[in-house]
Design an enzyme around this catalytic site. Structure first.
Site, mmCIF file in Angstrom:
data_model
loop_
_atom_site.group_PDB
_atom_site.id
_atom_site.type_symbol
_atom_site.label_atom_id
_atom_site.label_comp_id
_atom_site.label_asym_id
_atom_site.label_seq_id
_atom_site.Cartn_x
_atom_site.Cartn_y
_atom_site.Cartn_z
ATOM 1 N N LYS A 90 35.612 37.202 45.231
ATOM 2 C CA LYS A 90 35.964 38.594 44.839
ATOM 3 C C LYS A 90 34.840 39.491 44.931
ATOM 4 C CE LYS A 90 39.362 36.425 41.847
ATOM 5 N NZ LYS A 90 39.929 36.183 40.425
ATOM 6 N N ILE A 122 45.564 43.632 38.182
ATOM 7 C CA ILE A 122 44.662 44.752 37.929
ATOM 8 C C ILE A 122 44.728 45.610 39.373
ATOM 9 C CG2 ILE A 122 42.493 45.779 37.186
ATOM 10 C CD1 ILE A 122 41.894 43.079 35.801
#
Length: 400
Positions: A200, A131
């Site tokens: 993340k 992504i």
């Protein structure tokens, strides 16, 4: 011709090699010149590989080769990856990585070394796999103050929670299936305890704010405690449960957390299922943007890595678009001060105390206990209320 080297010929590293070989003509056209793999570093034996001559077990074969201008680090972990990355950047070679743990811990240091040597350190694949999220944050949303980032950042936990909702599986059963299908490791700790998502969201918040948001400042709760009854309560109030990495900024300060959240069906994140990931970015000008796709996997992740390689071939000199500086713990909003609504589970003997402590709220009957939704309140005030109640069965934060 730009020659690269790959460190770690596992799932992602072999995917990078495969893409460069299969999409050679496309990459040459998009990068402006041919990209070729000259060396691959791995301690395992690949003597049966069709290009066995590329393999070496000596890092010096990479760092001392003047023809190699880009090194791809896909080995994971910290110790050796840190040493190799630092040495490569110091030798004037750009580095591309998919290593979220390393970027979260040492990204600010590597950016400084890259600047000193006029090379680049890129990490698109470290957060969203296939992504695109790093580049849009750095470039496409640059006209905005990023007010909030919320995402399903781990495909393994999303798969487990989907199984629990769709098939009424227990956590243990869903985890076992995920392991059998290769979605979860034999030791699933990093996934189910929220560690992967923590790294993340710390990277995303560091990039969004321009200051390192240390992962130690991310309040992290995994999904081991989610039960079938939590699933039933969520359905009763029109929600699903997702493990969410969420960060926000306010008055020059920031907060980030990873925890299971009750997501209303009206939110785009509620419909993201199985191993797919999704990230909502809210800018003060553009409002909400949704990034969705496969957050892991050999070729999706390798695709992001190769995208970074192409970027460097086009523009090899250092720039600060994808960087951040040292952080300051005083700019972190304590988790205790975060305001949200919570779903609280209680035993029957606590019902009569709820309204006196938390105000007017509907009591919901579950299978073995009761639950209610609080008004928006700070985590600190919630804990005071729980203490006044004399304890609870459990709690889950509402997304909105």
């Amino acid at each position: 011709m730009k020659k690269i080297a790959i460190i770690g010929f596992g799932v992602v590293g072999s995917g990078v090699y495969e893409i460069i070989r299969k999409n050679k003509d496309i990459l040459t056209k998009k990068a402006g010149e041919e990209i070729d793999v000259k060396r691959i570093l791995d301690i395992r034996d690949f003597s049966d590989h069709e290009e066995a001559h590329l393999f070496t077990k000596d890092f010096n074969d990479l760092v001392n080769d003047d023809e190699i201008s880009i090194i791809v680090e896909t080995m994971g972990g910290i110790k050796f990856a840190y040493d190799y990355t630092k040495a490569a950047l110091s030798a004037g070679k750009s580095v591309v990585t998919s290593n979220k743990e390393l970027v979260a811990a040492h990204g600010d240091e590597f950016f400084r070394i890259a600047k000193e040597n006029n090379v680049r350190y890129l990490y698109e694949a470290s957060v969203g796999g296939g992504i695109p999220i790093i580049r849009p944050l750095a470039n496409d949303v640059s006209a905005n103050c990023v007010e909030e980032i919320s995402g399903i950042l781990n495909g393994t936990t999303n798969y487990i929670l989907t199984k629990m909702f769709k098939e009424n599986d227990s956590f243990e059963s869903a985890l076992k299936t995920a392991q059998e299908l290769g979605y979860a490791e034999k030791d699933p700790t990093a996934d189910v305890d929220g560690i992967d998502a923590c790294r993340k969201i710390s990277i995303l918040m560091s990039l969004a704010t321009g200051k390192k948001f240390d992962s130690s400042n991310v309040n992290t709760i995994g999904i081991r405690g989610i039960t079938a009854e939590d699933v039933q309560y969520a359905a009763a109030i029109g929600c699903t449960i997702k493990l969410i990495g969420r960060g926000f900024t306010k008055d020059g300060k920031a907060n980030a957390s990873v925890e299971p959240m009750l997501i209303p069906h009206s939110c785009p994140l509620s419909g993201i299922e199985d191993v797919f990931n999704g990230v909502l970015v809210k800018g003060n000008m553009v409002d909400e943007l949704l990034f969705y796709g496969r957050g892991a996997g050999k070729l999706p992740t390798a695709s992001a890595v190769v995208g970074d390689i192409v970027d460097i071939v086009r523009s090899p000199q250092y720039n600060d678009y994808f960087t951040w500086e040292d952080g300051d713990s005083s700019a972190v909003i304590p988790y205790e001060d975060v305001k949200a609504r919570f779903f609280v589970r209680i035993t029957e003997d606590k019902k009569d105390k709820v309204k006196a402590i938390f105000g007017d709220t509907e009591i919901i009957k579950g299978v073995s206990d009761y639950g209610f939704v609080t008004k928006k309140m700070s985590v600190a005030d919630l804990e005071k209320g729980i203490e006044a109640l004399g304890g609870i069965v459990g709690k889950i934060r509402l997304f909105k």
